[in-house]
Write an enzyme that holds these catalytic residues in place. Sequence first.
Site, PDB file in Angstrom:
ATOM      1  N   GLU A  89       0.857  -1.188   0.000  1.00 30.12           N
ATOM      2  CA  GLU A  89       0.000   0.000   0.000  1.00 30.12           C
ATOM      3  C   GLU A  89       0.891   1.235   0.000  1.00 30.12           C
ATOM      4  OE1 GLU A  89      -3.740   2.274   2.140  1.00 30.12           O
ATOM      5  OE2 GLU A  89      -2.965   0.433   3.041  1.00 30.12           O
ATOM      6  N   ASP A 164      -2.262  12.136  -3.621  1.00 31.60           N
ATOM      7  CA  ASP A 164      -2.370  13.586  -3.786  1.00 31.60           C
ATOM      8  C   ASP A 164      -2.689  13.905  -5.249  1.00 31.60           C
ATOM      9  OD1 ASP A 164      -2.003  16.366  -3.927  1.00 31.60           O
ATOM     10  OD2 ASP A 164      -0.477  16.321  -2.353  1.00 31.60           O
ATOM     11  N   ASP A 200     -10.755  10.634  -5.705  1.00 29.14           N
ATOM     12  CA  ASP A 200     -11.998  11.407  -5.736  1.00 29.14           C
ATOM     13  C   ASP A 200     -11.848  12.656  -6.602  1.00 29.14           C
ATOM     14  OD1 ASP A 200     -10.243  12.668  -4.052  1.00 29.14           O
ATOM     15  OD2 ASP A 200     -11.647  12.959  -2.402  1.00 29.14           O
TER      16      ASP A 200
END
Length: 268
Positions: A89, A164, A200
């Site tokens: 991850e 980011d 998102d």
Amino acid sequence: MVKSRFTKSLAARHFISILNLPKSPPPIVTAQTPSGSTHIRSFVHRRAHITPSQEQAIAEWLPRWSIRYQDKPIDLAAAFGRPAPVILEIGFGMGETTQKIAQARPGDNFLGVEVFNAGVGALLKRIHENGLDNIRIIQHDAVEVLRDMIAPGSLAGVHIYFPDPWPKKRHHKRRLIQPPFIELLCSRMAPGAYLHCATDWEHYAQQMLEVLSAEPSLQNTCEGFAPRPDYRPLTKFENRGLRLGHGVWDLIFTRRATPDAAPAPEAT
């Protein structure tokens, strides 16, 4: 004489002020060269707030659950104390998702890479409080970790959640998902391993889809974006965004057996 005493007084006050400056926590893991010194970094070192409990977790639990950066491949089975599929991850933030997935999948080993002290301390707290033994942490630049520490073909999966987005156009070069990085990442994935990204930011989602689709060693599991799989939990931040009408885009690709296994274009 008066001027001399005044100068000495100023110097003394300046020295005392330096002594009273708040001290930032020292770096936890260091490399021989500064992290990210050989490529464009997808992060910026900034002085972030860290709580006393996170500092305490670092002091007490970092030696137990972390792997120090080194410029040679590591033995993952030895690092986890067992052979098991390893899921990398990249950028685990405060570790909420990492903890929940590791709890739900005890048969897998999870290697989290993060650069910020607060996130490392937060995940160490979660590991200790939940009795998890299938998570290890490397606090270093992910590109250098992949390049130097992860052996080719050794990863069973990769999670990159909400990196980011660098929304300003002049900063797009700092986005993590770029062709050279994906090529390096794929070389560390075993045939059949999966890559799961989520964002998102719609513009970044489209860029991710283009970059991943153009990598010949990857195959999309869906037509375009994927539905969120059950193993990726909704975070508080994500739930808040969804309530405000923000979109979230997941992408799940798998590593082909060989790049040559890509289907040939249909004849026209």
